[in-house]
Each structure stands twice: as structure tokens, then as C-alpha cells.
Design a protein around this motif. Structure first.
Motif, PDB file in Angstrom:
ATOM      1  N   ALA A  97      12.336  -1.172  -3.397  1.00 56.77           N
ATOM      2  CA  ALA A  97      12.428  -1.956  -2.159  1.00 56.77           C
ATOM      3  C   ALA A  97      13.644  -2.862  -2.129  1.00 56.77           C
ATOM      4  N   ALA A  98      14.432  -2.866  -3.187  1.00 55.66           N
ATOM      5  CA  ALA A  98      15.582  -3.763  -3.271  1.00 55.66           C
ATOM      6  C   ALA A  98      16.778  -3.191  -2.515  1.00 55.66           C
ATOM      7  N   PRO A  99      17.552  -4.040  -1.831  1.00 55.26           N
ATOM      8  CA  PRO A  99      18.759  -3.559  -1.161  1.00 55.26           C
ATOM      9  C   PRO A  99      19.660  -2.810  -2.132  1.00 55.26           C
ATOM     10  N   GLY A 100      20.259  -1.742  -1.633  1.00 54.15           N
ATOM     11  CA  GLY A 100      21.105  -0.902  -2.470  1.00 54.15           C
ATOM     12  C   GLY A 100      20.448   0.409  -2.830  1.00 54.15           C
ATOM     13  N   THR A 101      19.116   0.501  -2.651  1.00 55.90           N
ATOM     14  CA  THR A 101      18.412   1.752  -2.886  1.00 55.90           C
ATOM     15  C   THR A 101      18.480   2.605  -1.627  1.00 55.90           C
ATOM     16  N   GLU A 120       4.557   3.292   1.329  1.00 54.68           N
ATOM     17  CA  GLU A 120       3.750   2.152   1.770  1.00 54.68           C
ATOM     18  C   GLU A 120       4.027   0.916   0.922  1.00 54.68           C
ATOM     19  N   PHE A 121       4.237   1.120  -0.371  1.00 58.51           N
ATOM     20  CA  PHE A 121       4.547  -0.007  -1.242  1.00 58.51           C
ATOM     21  C   PHE A 121       5.863  -0.663  -0.821  1.00 58.51           C
ATOM     22  N   VAL A 122       6.878   0.154  -0.592  1.00 55.22           N
ATOM     23  CA  VAL A 122       8.176  -0.382  -0.181  1.00 55.22           C
ATOM     24  C   VAL A 122       8.052  -1.125   1.146  1.00 55.22           C
ATOM     25  N   ALA A 123       7.387  -0.506   2.123  1.00 57.40           N
ATOM     26  CA  ALA A 123       7.226  -1.146   3.431  1.00 57.40           C
ATOM     27  C   ALA A 123       6.461  -2.464   3.289  1.00 57.40           C
ATOM     28  N   GLY A 124       5.462  -2.488   2.407  1.00 57.61           N
ATOM     29  CA  GLY A 124       4.698  -3.712   2.182  1.00 57.61           C
ATOM     30  C   GLY A 124       5.536  -4.821   1.585  1.00 57.61           C
ATOM     31  N   ARG A 125       6.420  -4.473   0.654  1.00 57.20           N
ATOM     32  CA  ARG A 125       7.319  -5.474   0.059  1.00 57.20           C
ATOM     33  C   ARG A 125       8.264  -6.036   1.113  1.00 57.20           C
ATOM     34  N   GLN A 127       7.718  -6.195   4.344  1.00 61.22           N
ATOM     35  CA  GLN A 127       6.943  -7.018   5.273  1.00 61.22           C
ATOM     36  C   GLN A 127       6.625  -8.374   4.659  1.00 61.22           C
ATOM     37  N   ALA A 128       6.229  -8.390   3.391  1.00 57.64           N
ATOM     38  CA  ALA A 128       5.889  -9.644   2.729  1.00 57.64           C
ATOM     39  C   ALA A 128       7.080 -10.580   2.647  1.00 57.64           C
ATOM     40  N   ALA A 129       8.284 -10.001   2.572  1.00 57.95           N
ATOM     41  CA  ALA A 129       9.501 -10.808   2.479  1.00 57.95           C
ATOM     42  C   ALA A 129      10.079 -11.140   3.855  1.00 57.95           C
TER      43      ALA A 129
END
Length: 288
Positions: A97-101, A120-125, A127-129
Motif C-alpha cells: 500500500a506504500a507509494p511507489g508500488t 482489499e487490504f491495500v484499499a483498507g490501508r 482508506q484508514a490513512a
């Protein structure tokens, strides 16, 4: 496996994965592993799994999967997606989920249920941020055309900037992607079904394709046709990927009687989960 009911899904919710996606890691201990055989259901399920192993699978797992024709019902697909989440905790997934991926590979993606979980995990991270995200492609590759079709039918992106794509491919003979094409690669239940020669070929291909890190989940219990490899972390290190996290976990929550899985899909097997990071990742300018 029967069609799951609403009560069956509710039983999985009681496992607490929403509150703690790493619950399986907290649940495991070496003492509990020693006590597994006190559980009659586990012993019987394990014996049945050994006795009912497909002769075709044991003789040649790759041909077995290549010729597999197994469509899956949407309800079963969804249940197994949530069920597998227990023993495939998102160790290291925050990096996706980090920028650059830009690209993530799910090698041996099967029916694509865990590929969707990654998205879903990436989208959740994000959204949480409070973050809108960035274009991210997650590619699932599997040897079985039937399972790729299941993935295309059922898996859906949870976010407008995440693309899910599925294709047939054989990592033993090599995939048609450039070196370091993917930022990260997942291999969930892949190495366990390979013989030693094929496992070495896939490890080489995985290392060639991956720039930054690798997530692996594989069984550690011995079954006909399966090859547990507790030394996978060392084999990845030999290829320039140093282990950051490694854990053991059960295939379901530990109990001394019965099962907390209402469908009792699998025995209480032990798996390893590890994340390994590239020791000397290539510069972005050399890849894009």
C-alpha cells in the motif's frame, strides 16, 4: 463441502480477524502444536486426508492442476476466502500500500480469493490513512485454466485505482515478464505442491521477477504429494531476499475438541508464513 449458510459465515466472524488480522500468529505455540493429536477431529481429518490423496496429484501435481476442471460456487468461494484468511495473515502487506508500488504478482493464485484479499487490504490501508491511492495492478497467475476462470468470474477490485488481472502461466518454465517487473510477489500454497527441481526453478523465477519483496505461505505438515520446506527462508536468502518476518500458525483456531470451522474443511495443519525483503533492490529508474 456443502453450501455455507449465514450461520457458517457468522462463525468465522467469531474468529476475530477483523479486529486482529494476525490472530493466527498469536494463537500458535509449540506446546499447542504438540497437543494437536489430543483432538480426535484433527486426527481423523488428517488420516482421511492422507488416505484419500489423489493418486494423480501424488504422481504429478503439475499435470493434475493443469488438467483440473473445477468451477466453484460464489458462496463457497466467498466462504473459503474468509476461511483462508486465518492462516494467511497479512505479514508485510502494508508495503503493497506504500507509494511507489505499481505491480504485485500472486503466483499460483488459484481461484483468486486471496488475490482479492490483497486488494482489499491495500484499499483498507489507503482508506484508514485518508489517502486516495495510486494506480496499482495485481496480477494473478495460475497453472489451471479452470481456476483462472473462477478468479475472473468472482474476484472484484475494491477500489477504482486497483486493477485485478488473471492469466494462465507456468512459473516452472518461466513467465513472459521482464526482470524485476513486479514490486512484490506472493506465493501462497505454491511451493508445497512442487518437487525439489520445480521448486528451485520457481524460486529462481520469483527472484528474477521481483524487485522488492516476497510473501510466502506453505504447509509444514507432511502429506502425500506435498513437500514441506521449513528452509524456504534460507533458500530465499540465497537469492537475495532476506527474511524480515517468519511465523508458524494453525490452519484454524486451536481447540482441544472438535473444530471452530462449522464446515470442518481441513485438519489443524501447521503452516509457515514469511516475508522476505530484497537485499539490494534495483533503482526505480532502472525498472520504469
Amino acid at each position: 463441502m456443502r453450501i455455507p449458510t449465514a450461520d457458517d459465515f457468522h462463525a468465522l466472524e467469531e474468529w476475530g480477524l477483523v479486529e486482529n488480522p494476525h490472530a493466527a500468529i498469536d494463537d500458535y505455540s509449540a506446546e499447542r502444536e504438540r497437543r494437536r493429536d489430543e483432538n480426535d477431529r484433527h486426527r481423523c481429518a488428517r488420516r482421511e486426508q492422507v488416505e484419500n490423496a489423489s493418486e494423480r496429484f501424488v504422481a504429478d501435481s503439475q499435470s493434475y492442476y493443469r488438467e483440473l476442471d473445477r468451477p466453484i460456487d460464489r458462496t463457497k468461494w466467498t466462504y473459503l476466502k474468509r476461511r483462508k484468511a486465518w492462516f494467511q495473515p497479512p505479514v508485510g502487506w502494508e508495503r503493497f500500500a506504500a507509494p511507489g508500488t505499481s505491480r504485485v504478482l500472486d503466483l499460483g493464485c488459484g481461484d483468486g480469493d486471496q488475490t482479492e484479499r490483497v486488494a482489499e487490504f491495500v484499499a483498507g490501508r489507503w482508506q484508514a490513512a485518508g489517502y486516495d491511492g495510486f494506480p496499482l495492478e495485481i496480477v494473478g497467475v495460475d497453472l489451471s485454466d479452470s481456476r483462472v476462470e473462477n478468479a475472473r468470474r468472482h474476484a472484484q477490485s475494491p477500489h477504482g485505482k486497483i486493477t485485478l488481472r488473471f492469466e494462465s502461466g507456468d512459473a516452472v518454465s518461466g513467465l513472459d515478464y521482464a526482470d524485476d517487473f513486479f514490486d512484490y510477489t506472493l506465493a501462497m500454497g505454491l511451493f508445497e505442491v512442487l518437487d525439489d527441481a520445480d521448486a528451485e526453478a520457481v524460486l529462481d523465477e520469483l527472484a528474477r521477477l521481483t524487485a522488492h519483496g516476497v510473501y510466502v505461505r506453505d504447509v509444514l505438515d507432511d502429506y502425500p504429494g506435498l513437500s514441506p520446506r521449513p528452509d524456504l527462508a534460507d533458500r530465499l536468502a540465497d537469492r537475495g531476499f532476506d527474511p524480515v518476518d517468519r511465523h508458524e500458525c494453525f490452519e484454524e483456531p486451536f481447540v482441544t475438541e472438535g473444530s471452530r470451522d462449522p464446515l470442518a474443511v481441513w485438519p489443524m495443519n501447521v503452516h509457515q508464513v514469511l516475508f522476505a525483503a530484497a537485499r539490494d533492490p534495483p533503482a526505480r529508474a532502472d525498472r520504469y
